[in-house]
Design an enzyme around this catalytic site. Structure first.
Site, short mmCIF file in Angstrom:
data_model
loop_
_atom_site.label_atom_id
_atom_site.label_comp_id
_atom_site.label_asym_id
_atom_site.label_seq_id
_atom_site.Cartn_x
_atom_site.Cartn_y
_atom_site.Cartn_z
N ASP A 68 7.17 17.21 -70.20
CA ASP A 68 6.35 17.17 -71.40
C ASP A 68 7.22 17.70 -72.54
OD1 ASP A 68 4.65 17.57 -73.52
OD2 ASP A 68 3.12 18.67 -72.39
N VAL A 69 7.59 16.83 -73.46
CA VAL A 69 8.53 17.23 -74.51
C VAL A 69 7.95 18.30 -75.44
CG1 VAL A 69 9.80 15.04 -74.49
CG2 VAL A 69 7.93 15.38 -76.15
N ASN A 95 12.60 9.94 -77.79
CA ASN A 95 11.74 8.80 -78.09
C ASN A 95 10.25 9.09 -77.90
OD1 ASN A 95 10.91 5.75 -78.02
ND2 ASN A 95 10.30 6.59 -76.03
N TYR A 160 0.81 11.50 -88.04
CA TYR A 160 1.89 10.65 -87.53
C TYR A 160 2.98 10.47 -88.59
CZ TYR A 160 4.16 6.70 -85.19
OH TYR A 160 5.08 5.87 -84.58
N LYS A 164 6.95 11.75 -88.45
CA LYS A 164 8.09 10.84 -88.47
C LYS A 164 8.99 11.09 -89.68
CE LYS A 164 7.16 8.76 -84.63
NZ LYS A 164 8.06 8.95 -83.47
P1 NAD Z 1 4.18 3.96 -75.64
O1 NAD Z 1 2.85 4.63 -75.67
O2 NAD Z 1 4.32 2.62 -75.01
O3 NAD Z 1 5.26 4.91 -74.96
C1 NAD Z 1 5.34 6.28 -75.24
C2 NAD Z 1 5.79 6.99 -73.98
O4 NAD Z 1 5.92 8.39 -74.30
C3 NAD Z 1 4.73 6.90 -72.84
O5 NAD Z 1 5.37 6.51 -71.63
C4 NAD Z 1 4.15 8.29 -72.78
O6 NAD Z 1 3.74 8.67 -71.46
C5 NAD Z 1 5.32 9.14 -73.25
N1 NAD Z 1 4.88 10.44 -73.77
C6 NAD Z 1 3.84 10.70 -74.57
N2 NAD Z 1 3.74 12.01 -74.78
C7 NAD Z 1 4.75 12.59 -74.08
C8 NAD Z 1 5.16 13.92 -73.89
N3 NAD Z 1 4.49 14.93 -74.45
N4 NAD Z 1 6.25 14.17 -73.14
C9 NAD Z 1 6.92 13.15 -72.55
N5 NAD Z 1 6.58 11.85 -72.69
C10 NAD Z 1 5.49 11.59 -73.44
O7 NAD Z 1 4.63 3.94 -77.18
P2 NAD Z 1 5.90 3.26 -77.89
O8 NAD Z 1 5.36 2.33 -78.89
O9 NAD Z 1 6.90 2.81 -76.91
O10 NAD Z 1 6.45 4.53 -78.69
C11 NAD Z 1 7.73 5.10 -78.45
C12 NAD Z 1 8.23 5.75 -79.73
O11 NAD Z 1 8.39 4.74 -80.72
C13 NAD Z 1 7.26 6.77 -80.32
O12 NAD Z 1 8.00 7.85 -80.84
C14 NAD Z 1 6.58 6.00 -81.42
O13 NAD Z 1 6.11 6.83 -82.43
C15 NAD Z 1 7.74 5.13 -81.90
N6 NAD Z 1 7.33 3.95 -82.67
C16 NAD Z 1 6.61 2.93 -82.09
C17 NAD Z 1 6.28 1.82 -82.85
C18 NAD Z 1 5.54 0.65 -82.28
O14 NAD Z 1 5.16 -0.27 -83.04
N7 NAD Z 1 5.27 0.58 -81.01
C19 NAD Z 1 6.66 1.75 -84.20
C20 NAD Z 1 7.37 2.81 -84.75
C21 NAD Z 1 7.72 3.89 -83.98
#
Ligand code: NAD
Length: 255
Positions: A68-69, A95, A160, A164
């Site tokens: 858990d980060v 990430n 959020y 970021k």
């Molecule tokens: P996702 O929900 O598919 O994946 C996120 C992963 O992070 C999951 O596997 C989850 O279990 C894990 N996670 C959540 N909380 C955690 C914690 N406390 N410790 C360890 N792991 C944890 O989401 P995603 O879209 O792949 O997002 C990944 C990153 O990309 C995030 O930082 C998100 O803000 C960023 N992001 C996503 C998008 C998008 O459109 N999907 C756009 C901009 C930024």
């Protein structure tokens, strides 16, 4: 351009799903040994194989470590387990992230703190524990996953967006402080990428149409699009790149 990350060890947080999975697969495809760090090793998406299985089935090397980060001790244990297993650490990809919707009046202190704890403080924890090992690497890299929403706003996402924006600033700060090693520190800022995080929004035809209209290219992003940028930043080809935040958004923020 041939990218060779063989003999490099990478941690990717939040790599069970979505963009983290795309980054883990990208780094492993270039030869890196990857530690998949997440709350759980099962992908919440419909993926048939876990990230580790997808990498090892393709002949790569990967292990899962639960983490858990938002928890400093948990991140310390993750880094320790990585160094114990692979003998060092070259690439840290911060990430893991969560989202929260609601105006600032609707956001409870618990929700606010959880988003900041995972998205921003999680980066602090990762860097804090990884830095002494990264300093020993021949090509140390930190890659933070921020968002295009560090630069443009969407309604009702104050926690959020604040988190970021913080990641982009922290990226610059770390690049300045560790340039003499040098540890190269950059951020990737995705646009709309199809993952669990965006599943609900993309399932709503009106919101999907709005995202598609705002994205300049005639398609939305996939996790491997972000994986490709992260893999470049991890590589020797990026040796003159630090302190930057790269928006990978199909042109969303260009207009
Ligand atoms: P996702 O929900 O598919 O994946 C996120 C992963 O992070 C999951 O596997 C989850 O279990 C894990 N996670 C959540 N909380 C955690 C914690 N406390 N410790 C360890 N792991 C944890 O989401 P995603 O879209 O792949 O997002 C990944 C990153 O990309 C995030 O930082 C998100 O803000 C960023 N992001 C996503 C998008 C998008 O459109 N999907 C756009 C901009 C930024």
């Amino acid at each position: 351009m041939h990218v060779d990350l063989s003999n490099r060890v990478a941690i990717v947080t939040g790599a069970s799903s979505g963009i983290g999975r795309g980054i883990a697969l990208g780094l492993a495809g270039a030869g890196a040994q990857v530690v998949v760090a997440d709350l759980d090793d099962s992908s919440p998406s419909d993926a048939e194989r876990t990230t580790v299985e997808a990498i090892t089935d393709g002949g790569g090397t990967a292990v899962f470590v639960a983490c858990d980060v938002a928890d400093d001790d948990s991140v310390a244990a993750l880094v320790e387990a990585t160094v114990e297993r692979f003998g060092g650490l070259d690439i840290l990809v911060n990430n893991a992230g969560i989202s929260h919707a609601g105006t600032i009046e609707e956001t409870t202190p618990e929700e606010w703190h959880r988003v900041l704890d995972v998205n921003l403080t999680g980066v602090y924890h990762g860097v804090r524990h990884a830095m002494s090992h990264l300093k020993e690497s021949e090509a140390p890299r930190i890659i933070n996953v921020a968002s295009q929403l560090a630069f443009v706003a969407q309604p009702e996402k104050p926690a959020y967006l604040a988190s970021k924006g913080g990641v982009v600033s922290l990226t610059r700060s770390l690049a300045v402080d560790y340039a003499d090693v040098p540890v190269l520190v950059n951020a990737v800022c995705p646009g709309v990428v199809s993952t669990e995080l965006t599943k609900e929004a993309l399932a709503d035809p009106e919101r999907r149409a709005a995202f598609e209209q705002q994205t300049l290219l005639p398609y939305l992003g996939e996790p491997e699009d972000i994986g490709a940028m992260a893999t470049f930043l991890a590589s020797d080809h990026a040796r003159f790149v630090t302190g930057q935040s790269f928006i990978v958004d199909g042109g969303y923020t260009a207009q």
